[in-house]
Design an enzyme around this catalytic site. Structure first.
Site, short mmCIF file in Angstrom:
data_model
loop_
_atom_site.label_atom_id
_atom_site.label_comp_id
_atom_site.label_asym_id
_atom_site.label_seq_id
_atom_site.Cartn_x
_atom_site.Cartn_y
_atom_site.Cartn_z
N CYS A 1 0.82 -1.21 0.00
CA CYS A 1 0.00 0.00 0.00
C CYS A 1 0.86 1.27 0.00
CB CYS A 1 -0.99 -0.02 1.17
SG CYS A 1 -2.29 1.21 0.98
N HIS B 1 -4.10 -4.84 0.19
CA HIS B 1 -3.63 -5.31 1.49
C HIS B 1 -3.75 -6.84 1.57
CE1 HIS B 1 -3.13 -1.50 3.65
NE2 HIS B 1 -4.01 -1.05 2.78
N GLU C 1 -2.73 -8.72 3.85
CA GLU C 1 -3.03 -9.11 5.24
C GLU C 1 -4.51 -8.95 5.58
OE1 GLU C 1 -1.79 -6.28 4.27
OE2 GLU C 1 -2.30 -4.65 5.63
#
Lengths: 216, 257
Positions: free
Chosen positions: A84, A194, A196
């Site tokens: 990001c 993202h 995650e």
């Protein structure tokens, strides 16, 4: 064996989820740090980022994370994953905060999506680009292993990256324009989304990063 | 194909337990928040929202601990709201593992908090929650006013004008709840949903009143919402997230499957 993964912490927010997702993906050891010795000694480096680019760049430089990143990339040849704002920080400069010079590790721009942002059929699109969008894999890469083309990943950003060297683009995403969703060069992989926060697909990408051996 | 519309199960948590009331009274226990969050994660929910309705300070510590546990096991975005009053509260929740915080009453008392929070932590993590109730103006035309204290206290603030102001101050998203509909299972208040989605450039989450899957479709196709939030239809096993997505997809809505 992933070895030790250093998540570079330059104080711009919660890296908890990046660290726990890496653990969940099977990392041997994850450390969240800005300590030069620990980052130098790590086997892999994750360069995350959230928040506004001006504050991020100021902290990256103040804590010498830029030098550590360069070292990992060009001298130590370690696998590096930028996420990001971490990806945006790699570019030449960003339009955000009235214009901010970035690291210029990958020449290119970071621009605002614009107001109003319109789809090809004239539908108004909201900014930030927030949610699950299709990532179009434009070239093969070990980090796409077991991830079908056009899998959705979670995005949240108002500024988008365009690399000057188009051969570095590993994936794109359509949102009123075509934005670079992933860039790859040698031992560096950078994503705008993202992983995650992208559920099973995101964990698979992190697993691929942990298994990635760009030297081979 | 493009950005998917999001389905967001919401956990209303009181003292560490998921509850859901009818118009905020008649609270019914639905279980352990960590277990429920994990279930929604596995079902393919696009995000999870955790609203802390605990009043006591002691309860706040429980909340931080619960958020930490959810964040360790759930790899989709997590929004935490309820009782967020200061930059310090925001920091605490982000450090506990929240990806976004939802600010409600504190924004009304101190709109500058939204600007400061957005500058400090980034617009992407600042959600402004608006609890709107339908009122009529002098000519009998509908308008929507912001209410606090679970819908009991009027503020005199126009919900649409407020949404515009919050977006200007740096909110990244609006969580819009109709207090007339919340807990009723009669569907979203589509008038206020479309008025606000038209008025702002940032994404809007519709909330309050979902009783069946057609309500989710209406929130998006008629209300123009970018995401739909629901609690009880999922908590009590009436519908699963995949059923909701299949229904939405069958009505031409792009969803993540």
């Amino acid at each position: 064996m992933s070895g030790t993964v250093a998540v570079i912490d330059y104080g711009m927010g919660n890296l908890h989820s990046v660290a726990s997702a890496l653990q969940h993906a099977g990392a041997d050891r994850v450390i969240v740090t800005h300590d030069a010795n620990q980052i130098r000694a790590a086997d892999r480096v994750v360069f995350p980022g959230v928040g506004a680019i001006r504050d991020c760049m100021a902290e990256i430089r103040r804590l010498h994370c830029d030098e550590l990143l360069q070292l990992a990339l060009t001298e130590q040849h370690k696998p590096v994953l930028a996420i990001c704002v971490g990806m945006q920080a790699l570019m030449t400069s960003s339009e955000e905060n009235g214009g901010v010079p970035c690291l210029d590790i990958i020449p290119g721009t970071v621009r605002h999506f614009g107001h109003p942002l319109l789809d090809a059929d004239g539908t108004r699109l909201k900014v930030p680009h927030m949610g699950w969008n299709e990532v179009c894999q434009v070239r093969e890469h070990p980090l796409w292993e077991d991830i079908p083309d056009r899998t959705r990943f979670y995005f949240v950003h108002s500024y988008y990256v365009t690399a000057r060297d188009r051969s570095l683009v590993a994936a794109s995403v359509e949102y009123g324009c075509s934005a670079d969703a992933a860039l790859a060069r040698d031992n560096l992989f950078a994503v705008q989304f993202h992983p995650e926060k992208s559920h099973t697909a995101g964990l698979q990408l992190l697993r691929n990063f942990l298994n990635w051996n760009p030297a081979c | 194909m493009g950005l998917a519309k999001r389905i967001i199960p919401c956990l209303d948590v009181d003292n560490g337990r998921v509850v859901k009331g009818v118009n905020f009274v008649g609270i019914r226990d639905a279980g352990d928040p960590v277990e429920i969050a994990r279930r929604y994660n596995e079902q393919g929910a696009d995000e999870i929202t955790f609203l802390d309705i605990t009043a006591s300070h002691q309860g706040r510590d429980t909340t931080v601990h619960t958020v930490e546990q959810i964040a360790e096991q759930v790899f989709i975005p997590l929004t935490v709201g309820g009782g967020i009053r200061s930059l310090e509260d925001i920091r605490t929740m982000l450090n506990a593992g929240a990806d976004k915080v939802s600010i409600n009453t504190a924004a009304i008392h101190n709109p500058e908090l939204v600007r400061q929070a957005s500058e400090r932590f980034g617009a992407q993590c600042i959600v402004v929650a608006i609890d709107a109730k339908r009122v009529e103006d002098v000519e009998g035309k509908p308008r929507w006013e912001i209410f606090t204290h679970g819908g009991r206290k009027p503020t005199g603030i126009d919900a649409v004008a407020w949404a515009i102001k919050m977006a200007e101050l740096g909110a990244g998203e609006i969580l819009l709840t109709s207090m007339d509909r919340d807990g009723t299972r009669n569907g979203f208040e589509l008038g206020v949903t479309s008025a606000i989605t038209d008025a702002v450039d940032i994404p809007v989450i519709a909330s309050g009143g979902v009783g069946n899957l057609q309500h989710l479709v209406d929130g998006i196709l008629l209300g123009g919402a970018d995401a739909v939030l629901a609690a009880s239809i999922f908590h009590f096993g009436e519908f699963t997230v995949p059923q909701a997505k299949a229904y939405m997809a069958a009505h031409g809505i792009e969803v993540r499957v």
